[in-house]
Design a protein around this motif. Sequence first.
Motif, PDB file in Angstrom:
ATOM      1  N   PHE A 561       0.858  -1.179   0.000  1.00  0.00           N
ATOM      2  CA  PHE A 561       0.000   0.000   0.000  1.00  0.00           C
ATOM      3  C   PHE A 561       0.902   1.240   0.000  1.00  0.00           C
ATOM      4  O   PHE A 561       1.750   1.403   0.880  1.00  0.00           O
ATOM      5  CB  PHE A 561      -0.914  -0.017   1.220  1.00  0.00           C
ATOM      6  N   LEU A 562       0.709   2.101  -1.004  1.00  0.00           N
ATOM      7  CA  LEU A 562       1.585   3.249  -1.219  1.00  0.00           C
ATOM      8  C   LEU A 562       0.843   4.560  -0.957  1.00  0.00           C
ATOM      9  O   LEU A 562      -0.266   4.758  -1.453  1.00  0.00           O
ATOM     10  CB  LEU A 562       2.108   3.252  -2.655  1.00  0.00           C
ATOM     11  N   LEU A 563       1.463   5.450  -0.176  1.00  0.00           N
ATOM     12  CA  LEU A 563       0.941   6.796   0.026  1.00  0.00           C
ATOM     13  C   LEU A 563       1.826   7.747  -0.774  1.00  0.00           C
ATOM     14  O   LEU A 563       2.988   7.985  -0.405  1.00  0.00           O
ATOM     15  CB  LEU A 563       0.941   7.180   1.505  1.00  0.00           C
ATOM     16  N   ILE A 564       1.275   8.290  -1.874  1.00  0.00           N
ATOM     17  CA  ILE A 564       2.033   9.157  -2.772  1.00  0.00           C
ATOM     18  C   ILE A 564       1.577  10.589  -2.510  1.00  0.00           C
ATOM     19  O   ILE A 564       0.451  10.969  -2.838  1.00  0.00           O
ATOM     20  CB  ILE A 564       1.802   8.755  -4.241  1.00  0.00           C
ATOM     21  N   GLY A 565       2.441  11.353  -1.893  1.00  0.00           N
ATOM     22  CA  GLY A 565       2.102  12.702  -1.484  1.00  0.00           C
ATOM     23  C   GLY A 565       2.755  13.015  -0.156  1.00  0.00           C
ATOM     24  O   GLY A 565       3.462  12.194   0.429  1.00  0.00           O
ATOM     25  N   ASP A 566       2.507  14.203   0.350  1.00  0.00           N
ATOM     26  CA  ASP A 566       3.098  14.621   1.619  1.00  0.00           C
ATOM     27  C   ASP A 566       2.169  15.650   2.247  1.00  0.00           C
ATOM     28  O   ASP A 566       1.215  16.118   1.609  1.00  0.00           O
ATOM     29  CB  ASP A 566       4.492  15.209   1.389  1.00  0.00           C
ATOM     30  N   GLY A 567       2.453  15.993   3.493  1.00  0.00           N
ATOM     31  CA  GLY A 567       1.608  16.971   4.158  1.00  0.00           C
ATOM     32  C   GLY A 567       1.762  16.928   5.660  1.00  0.00           C
ATOM     33  O   GLY A 567       2.619  16.221   6.214  1.00  0.00           O
ATOM     34  N   GLU A 568       0.890  17.646   6.341  1.00  0.00           N
ATOM     35  CA  GLU A 568       1.017  17.856   7.779  1.00  0.00           C
ATOM     36  C   GLU A 568       0.834  16.592   8.606  1.00  0.00           C
ATOM     37  O   GLU A 568       1.271  16.511   9.754  1.00  0.00           O
ATOM     38  CB  GLU A 568      -0.004  18.908   8.230  1.00  0.00           C
ATOM     39  N   LEU A 569       0.169  15.553   8.060  1.00  0.00           N
ATOM     40  CA  LEU A 569      -0.115  14.334   8.814  1.00  0.00           C
ATOM     41  C   LEU A 569       0.914  13.231   8.583  1.00  0.00           C
ATOM     42  O   LEU A 569       0.699  12.098   9.014  1.00  0.00           O
ATOM     43  CB  LEU A 569      -1.517  13.806   8.458  1.00  0.00           C
ATOM     44  N   ARG A 570       2.011  13.533   7.915  1.00  0.00           N
ATOM     45  CA  ARG A 570       2.993  12.490   7.578  1.00  0.00           C
ATOM     46  C   ARG A 570       3.432  11.711   8.821  1.00  0.00           C
ATOM     47  O   ARG A 570       3.390  10.475   8.853  1.00  0.00           O
ATOM     48  CB  ARG A 570       4.187  13.131   6.876  1.00  0.00           C
ATOM     49  N   ASN A 571       3.852  12.414   9.866  1.00  0.00           N
ATOM     50  CA  ASN A 571       4.349  11.732  11.061  1.00  0.00           C
ATOM     51  C   ASN A 571       3.240  10.987  11.786  1.00  0.00           C
ATOM     52  O   ASN A 571       3.451   9.867  12.279  1.00  0.00           O
ATOM     53  CB  ASN A 571       5.012  12.748  11.998  1.00  0.00           C
ATOM     54  N   ASP A 572       2.044  11.576  11.863  1.00  0.00           N
ATOM     55  CA  ASP A 572       0.920  10.903  12.526  1.00  0.00           C
ATOM     56  C   ASP A 572       0.551   9.613  11.811  1.00  0.00           C
ATOM     57  O   ASP A 572       0.275   8.590  12.453  1.00  0.00           O
ATOM     58  CB  ASP A 572      -0.299  11.837  12.564  1.00  0.00           C
ATOM     59  N   LEU A 573       0.542   9.651  10.490  1.00  0.00           N
ATOM     60  CA  LEU A 573       0.174   8.461   9.722  1.00  0.00           C
ATOM     61  C   LEU A 573       1.252   7.375   9.833  1.00  0.00           C
ATOM     62  O   LEU A 573       0.940   6.175   9.869  1.00  0.00           O
ATOM     63  CB  LEU A 573      -0.061   8.835   8.259  1.00  0.00           C
ATOM     64  N   ALA A 574       2.517   7.800   9.887  1.00  0.00           N
ATOM     65  CA  ALA A 574       3.587   6.814  10.074  1.00  0.00           C
ATOM     66  C   ALA A 574       3.445   6.126  11.431  1.00  0.00           C
ATOM     67  O   ALA A 574       3.621   4.901  11.541  1.00  0.00           O
ATOM     68  CB  ALA A 574       4.945   7.499   9.950  1.00  0.00           C
ATOM     69  N   ALA A 575       3.107   6.911  12.470  1.00  0.00           N
ATOM     70  CA  ALA A 575       2.896   6.323  13.799  1.00  0.00           C
ATOM     71  C   ALA A 575       1.688   5.397  13.801  1.00  0.00           C
ATOM     72  O   ALA A 575       1.697   4.335  14.450  1.00  0.00           O
ATOM     73  CB  ALA A 575       2.718   7.445  14.828  1.00  0.00           C
ATOM     74  N   PHE A 576       0.635   5.772  13.073  1.00  0.00           N
ATOM     75  CA  PHE A 576      -0.561   4.938  12.989  1.00  0.00           C
ATOM     76  C   PHE A 576      -0.236   3.599  12.312  1.00  0.00           C
ATOM     77  O   PHE A 576      -0.750   2.556  12.699  1.00  0.00           O
ATOM     78  CB  PHE A 576      -1.646   5.681  12.206  1.00  0.00           C
ATOM     79  N   CYS A 577       0.616   3.645  11.277  1.00  0.00           N
ATOM     80  CA  CYS A 577       1.052   2.402  10.621  1.00  0.00           C
ATOM     81  C   CYS A 577       1.754   1.480  11.615  1.00  0.00           C
ATOM     82  O   CYS A 577       1.539   0.254  11.603  1.00  0.00           O
ATOM     83  CB  CYS A 577       1.987   2.717   9.454  1.00  0.00           C
ATOM     84  N   ASP A 578       2.604   2.063  12.466  1.00  0.00           N
ATOM     85  CA  ASP A 578       3.286   1.250  13.477  1.00  0.00           C
ATOM     86  C   ASP A 578       2.282   0.618  14.430  1.00  0.00           C
ATOM     87  O   ASP A 578       2.395  -0.569  14.779  1.00  0.00           O
ATOM     88  CB  ASP A 578       4.273   2.120  14.269  1.00  0.00           C
ATOM     89  N   GLU A 579       1.283   1.391  14.862  1.00  0.00           N
ATOM     90  CA  GLU A 579       0.258   0.869  15.779  1.00  0.00           C
ATOM     91  C   GLU A 579      -0.503  -0.294  15.151  1.00  0.00           C
ATOM     92  O   GLU A 579      -0.838  -1.266  15.824  1.00  0.00           O
ATOM     93  CB  GLU A 579      -0.728   1.978  16.153  1.00  0.00           C
ATOM     94  N   GLN A 580      -0.783  -0.186  13.851  1.00  0.00           N
ATOM     95  CA  GLN A 580      -1.582  -1.197  13.162  1.00  0.00           C
ATOM     96  C   GLN A 580      -0.733  -2.368  12.640  1.00  0.00           C
ATOM     97  O   GLN A 580      -1.279  -3.286  12.017  1.00  0.00           O
ATOM     98  CB  GLN A 580      -2.324  -0.552  11.986  1.00  0.00           C
TER      99      GLN A 580
END
Length: 778
Positions: A561-580
Motif C-alpha cells: 500500500f503506497l501513500l504518494i504525497g506529503d503533508g502535515e499528517l505524515r508523522n501521525d500516519l507513520a505512527a498509525f502504521c506502526d500501531e496497526q
Amino acid sequence: MKTENNPNLLDIIIVNYNSTEHLLQCLKSLHESLDGISARVIVEDNASRDGVGRVQTMFPQVVLSKNIYNMGFAKAVNQGLAESGAPYVVILNPDTYVVEGFFDSVIRYMEDNTDVGIVGPRILNLDGSVQGSARSFPTPLTALFGRSTLLTKWFPNNRFTSRNVLTTRTDGVTPIPVDWVSGACMVVRRKAIEDVGPMDERFFIYWEDADWCQRMWDFGWKVVYFPQSHVIHYVGVSSSQLLVRSAIEFHKSSYRLFEKHSKPSARLTKPLVFGGLATRLLFVLSSEGLRRWALRHKAHLTPEEVLLARRLDKRIKVLQIIARLNIGGPAIHLAFLVHGLDHSRFESTLVTGQVSPEEGDMSYLFDGFREKVVMIPELQRELNLVKDVMSFCRVLKILRQEKPDIVHTHTAKAGSIGRLAVVVYSFICRRKVSVLHTFHGHVFRGYFGKLKSLFFIWTERWLAKVTDVIVVVSDSQKEELCSEYHIGPTSKFKTIKLGFDLQPFFSAESQKGVFRRSLGIDRNTILVGIVGRLVPIKNHKMFLRSARIFLDQNPDIPTKFLLIGDGELRNDLAAFCDEQGLSDHVQFCGWRRDLPKVYADLDILCMTSINEGTPVSIIEAMASSVPVISTDAGGVRDLLGMLTRLPPRARPPAKPAWHSPAAQQIAEGQSGVSQDGFQVLERGMLCRQDDPEGFASGLQYVIKNRRIWEEISNSARSFVSRVYSREQILSDIESIYLDLVKPDQVRSTVGLDAPRLADASKVAPFRPKSDMVSLSRP
C-alpha cells in the motif's frame, strides 16, 4: 582573463522592478545557457512588490540586493558594478530570455577584438522579429521616426527610420560598429568601464545606454552590434507599470542627452528642443489620458464609442485570484486557464498567496506566464484575522491599480476576500466589475465544526448575491450547492468541467516497471496507491484501516500500500502504521514528478476523501487505465458513472445507509445494490464513507475480478479523453467572459466573437515539461 581575486569570467547584473515572474525565467535561461562558464549573477531589485524573495529560494547562488525605493536603472546598475570584479560584465533586463550558446560566441569575439568595449547582441521579439536594438545617435527626426513612433508604425520602410535603426541595414551575421546598443542586453569589458566610468545616474530610465556608448566612443572604445548571438526580449515589462512616469522620464532623459552631448553651436537651439520635447510629452500624456478615460467610462458609452475604446485597448482585463498554488486540482486548472486564454483578447493578472511549508508548491506551472503575477504573502491557508485584513487591503489596492473588467476568484479564502474587495472597490470608485467564482470544492463538510461550517455557508450565500456567475466543476457539485446548501439560484450556476493535458497518462503503459524497480518491488506484488495531500480531509486513516482488514482477510495475496504525497499528517500516519502493524506493508513515497510512471505500475488507485470537488488523481488514473475505488464524495460519482453490475455475493451491510444523499437514494430505490459496502459503476467502484470493511471488500473484489476491470478501465479511459478536453474549457470560460463584459450588439463589431479554434495545433499549447505532471512537487 580570470584572476585569483576575480575567479569568475562574467558578472551578470539584472535590475528588477516588479518583473519577478519574468526574472525567474531569465535566471533559469541563464542557468541553462552558461554551460560551465564561471559567472556570478547580481540582481538589484528596486523595491518590487511581487514576491522577489522567491529568487533566493529558487536560485540561492544569486546575489539579491533589495533597495528600499526605486532608484532607477542607471543607479541600480552602478550598485551592481561596485559589487562586481570580473573581466566582463553583462547588463541584462529581467524580461529577457538568454538562448543557449549565447556566451560562448560573444566572449570569444570580445577576446579576439580587444578594442571593443561594448557588444550588443541581436534582440528578438516573442514572434521572432528583430528589435531595433542597434541605432544611430538621436537627431530631431528621431522624435518622429524613432523605433516605436506612430509614423514608423504607419510607414515602417521610410528612409529616416532605416537610417536611425541600424539593425535593418545588416546582413544578420556580420558584426558591425554602431553608435549605440540597447541596455536590455549588453556585454561590457571591465577595462572599458574603468576607463569610462559607470553609467550617469542622472538618467533615471531611458537613454543611459546611449550616453554610456557615446562616452565609450569618446574614449576610443568601439561599440559593436553582434548578430551572431541573440536573446529574446518581452519589451517594457517594468516601465509599462508606471506609464505616466515612464513617459516623463523618457523626455527628461532625451533632453539631458541632447544637453550633454550636443555641439556648442547646437546649444543655441536648446529652447526649440525643449519646446519640441515638451509638446511631444503633452501629446503622449493626452493620448494616454484619453485611452484611460474611454476605458473608465466604457460602461456608459454607445456601441460605437465602445468600439473606439476597444481599438485603444483591445484586450479584456481579467484578474485571477487564488489563495495559494499548492499541489492539487485548482492550481492545475488555473494554469491551463491563464496559459490557454486567447492573449489577443484577454489580459490576465494572477494574484496568489503563500503556500504553507508542509504543502507541495505548484507555482512552477506558471513558469513562462506571459503576463503579471502578484504575490500577497499574507494570503495564506490558515484563518488569521490580521493577515486576512492585510490581504483584503492588498487586493483592494491591486484592483485600483489594475482596473480589471472581470475578477475571477478560485477557492474559498480567495473567493471571500476577492469578492468582498470588489464590492468595496465598486462602491468607492463607482465602477462596475464583473465577478466570477469557481467552486473547485467547498469547505462546508469535513473541514470545520458545525458552527464554523454554518458561518461559511451563510457567508457564501451573501457573496453569491454579488457574484455574476458561479462556476462549478461537476453536476453533482451544482446539485449539492443549490439544493442542499442553498448557496444561490440555479440560474447563476454554470457547470464547466476541468481541462487537462492527459497525453502523458494515455502513454503511461510504455513506462511499466520503472516505478516498481525504483521501490525494489517485484512484479508479482499488487500495488494499491492513494495520491494526494496528507491532510485530514483526505481521510488516509480509513485507507490504512482498510489495508489492515484486507491483509488480515487475504494473507496469501502479496500487496503493498503506497501513500504518494506529503503533508502535515505524515508523522501521525507513520505512527498509525506502526500501531496497526503495517510498517512492512505500507510505503510513504512523497511527492513524485513522474506520476505517469507511478500509474503505469499501480494495480488500483484509491481515494478515501470526506469531501472533494473533481479529484484530479482519479482522472489521471482513469487516463492510465488504472482501476479506481473511491468513497462517495463530491463529484466522484460524476466521474465513475452509473450502476452497471453487482458483485456475485452479498453480506449484511456494515452500515444501514450511505452517507451521501444521492447514494442513499440509489441504495433505497434500486434492487440488488451490493450489501458488501460498495457499488460497481460504469467506470470504477464507489464505497461508503468511513466504512473500511466495505472498502477492503471492494479491494478484494477488484483483485479477484481483473477481467471485468479491463472493460471498465477502457470505458473510463475513453470517458476522460472525451470529456476533459482543454479546448472545451477555454471556449466555455471565454464565452462567459465575453458575455459579462460587452453588450451583444457590440460583440461582432469589435471582433471578439470569433470561435475558438477546435484544431489543437492552432492553439498555443501549454504543456508541462516531459518530466512534470499534475500532482508533483517541483
